[in-house]
Design an enzyme around this catalytic site. Structure first.
Site, PDB file in Angstrom:
ATOM      1  N   ASP A   9       0.855  -1.192   0.000  1.00 34.16           N
ATOM      2  CA  ASP A   9       0.000   0.000   0.000  1.00 34.16           C
ATOM      3  C   ASP A   9       0.894   1.246   0.000  1.00 34.16           C
ATOM      4  O   ASP A   9       1.627   1.498   0.954  1.00 34.16           O
ATOM      5  CB  ASP A   9      -0.898  -0.023   1.244  1.00 34.16           C
ATOM      6  N   ASP A 105      -3.173   2.634  -5.837  1.00 37.55           N
ATOM      7  CA  ASP A 105      -2.043   2.653  -4.909  1.00 37.55           C
ATOM      8  C   ASP A 105      -1.880   1.383  -4.083  1.00 37.55           C
ATOM      9  O   ASP A 105      -1.062   1.346  -3.167  1.00 37.55           O
ATOM     10  CB  ASP A 105      -2.155   3.855  -3.967  1.00 37.55           C
ATOM     11  N   GLU A 106      -2.619   0.336  -4.394  1.00 34.47           N
ATOM     12  CA  GLU A 106      -2.536  -0.897  -3.611  1.00 34.47           C
ATOM     13  C   GLU A 106      -2.487  -2.116  -4.527  1.00 34.47           C
ATOM     14  O   GLU A 106      -3.147  -2.141  -5.569  1.00 34.47           O
ATOM     15  CB  GLU A 106      -3.730  -1.033  -2.661  1.00 34.47           C
TER      16      GLU A 106
END
Length: 435
Positions: A9, A105-106
């Site tokens: 993350d 973003d993960e």
């Protein structure tokens, strides 16, 4: 042998990218915010310094500035966020081709078959847990740290990693040490690390599910894991089995291949407003704006029609509420919006202060639904044809060139093209009651 699943993350992602673009922002409280003029004057992301001052994602700019008077406001640069996200994924691809995105973003990574790619590790790779050969916590932490340090060294941004034997626990682990930390949840330590955490920390347990569990006396993941199966299944239906499985660390969902397209299960959009919405007319208007986007995306997806409409609401105190209803199969904006509005009216009575709204559809038929009399009679098909024409006109001449009457009542709403101006990230949603 158990799997090695890492959830990576990127920390404060938008704000971190802005600092790369402008190094003078380093060490200062920064908030990436939408435009005040276009009703998106809210915090999209914030730096760690701003977070420590109490700044929250989703609140209005004026609220954030009240908490942090020296807050530096910067506009978003989505093209740069996408570019850096691709560079991060390229690093992940050095170690595995099992890379499953969970928003910009993960990602989940499966490194089970990649252990030979780390010959520099000199410790013990294996341990024994309850008579079973497992990977050692030392080795699992090394893998998470390797991912973190590589991204940080090469790209100048940080990630938090959760390393575990399934996706649910890996995601949980990545949330425990932020920013720039690694948490290992192994078969040897998962009860000690996980079971004392609040039940809402479990993936997909939204506010409604949380409240229902709390009413049953279940406040931690451990209490859920140790609950009687019949009690949970009676309360939540079939999804109760999934709740129990996730809490107990029995999730077996595989990490998808980086080239695979995940099965589309829902299509939705949401928006956060700079000022609270306090009247039903504005609620309805904004639900139509959102439903325009959802219906258009649904038509483009090739998934056919949807039979479930979901409404998500966030109030001025940033409390979330979600509810859904079964409907006749549809891909029409008008029907989706009216169902969403009906859900709102049935669950909210004035006075209310709404900060965010979201509309989602699911239950796709892939073109297999039986035609109703209305559809056979041509009414549905004619309305769908009209909406497809609107899609084509907007694509060629601009979103605001053709609008519904209810939307045109508000000049700002006319120019709010939710579909083409929002990056989509999976939300923390509630399981539906499926009995």
């Amino acid at each position: 042998m158990e799997r090695i699943v890492i959830h990576s993350d990127l920390n404060n992602f938008y704000a971190s990218v802005e600092r790369k673009l402008n190094p003078e922002l380093a060490g200062k409280p920064v908030a990436v915010c939408g435009s005040k003029e276009l009703r998106h004057g809210i915090v999209l992301a914030k730096s760690e310094e701003a977070k420590k001052k109490g700044v929250k994602t989703g609140e209005a700019i004026w609220q954030a500035q009240r908490k942090c008077p020296d807050l530096i406001i910067v506009p978003p640069h989505f093209d740069q966020y996408i570019l850096l996200s691709k560079k991060v994924r390229a690093i992940y691809a050095r170690y595995t081709d099992l890379i499953e995105s969970y928003g910009i973003d993960e990602c989940w990574l499966d490194l089970t078959k990649s252990t030979l790619l780390f010959p520099e590790f000199k410790g013990e790779k294996y341990a024994e847990t309850n008579g079973e050969k497992t990977f050692s916590e030392e080795f699992l932490k090394y893998l998470g740290d390797k991912i973190r340090t590589t991204v940080k060294t090469e790209l100048g941004v940080t990630v938090s990693c959760g390393v575990s034997f399934n996706k649910v626990y890996a995601k949980l682990g990545s949330d425990l040490k932020k920013p720039d930390g690694t948490t290992v949840i192994s078969k040897a330590n998962y009860k000690r690390v996980v079971f004392g955490l609040p039940v809402e920390d479990l993936l997909y347990v939204g506010n409604a599910t949380k409240q229902k569990l709390i009413q049953m006396g279940i406040t931690t993941i451990g209490k859920l894991a140790l609950s009687d199966d019949d009690k949970i299944i009676s309360a939540f239906g079939k999804v109760g089995q999934t709740l129990l499985k996730n809490a107990r660390g029995e999730d077996t969902d595989p990490v998808s291949h980086m080239d695979d397209k995940r099965e589309l299960k829902s299509i939705g959009n949401s928006s956060t407003y700079a000022e609270d919405i306090t009247n039903l007319n504005s609620i309805k208007r904004n639900l139509y704006v959102l439903s325009e986007s959802v219906a258009s995306r649904l038509r483009e997806s090739g998934q056919g029609l949807a039979d479930t409409v979901h409404l998500w609401v966030r109030d001025s105190a940033l409390n979330d509420f979600s509810v859904q209803k079964k409907v006749r199969h549809t891909a029409l904006c008008g029907e989706i919006a009216e169902h969403a509005f009906d859900l709102f009216v049935k669950n909210f009575t004035p006075p209310f202060k709404v900060r965010s709204l979201g509309v989602t559809v699911s239950g796709f038929d892939n073109g297999s639904s039986q035609l109703t009399f209305d559809e056979t009679n041509g009414s549905y098909k004619k309305r769908e044809a009209v909406e497809r024409c609107v899609d084509a006109i907007r694509k060629k001449h601009g979103y605001d060139k053709l609008q519904r009457g209810i939307v045109s009542e508000d000049p700002e709403a006319m120019h709010t093209d939710i579909k083409n101006s929002h990056l989509i990230k999976p939300a923390k949603i509630d399981y539906p009651d499926d009995k």
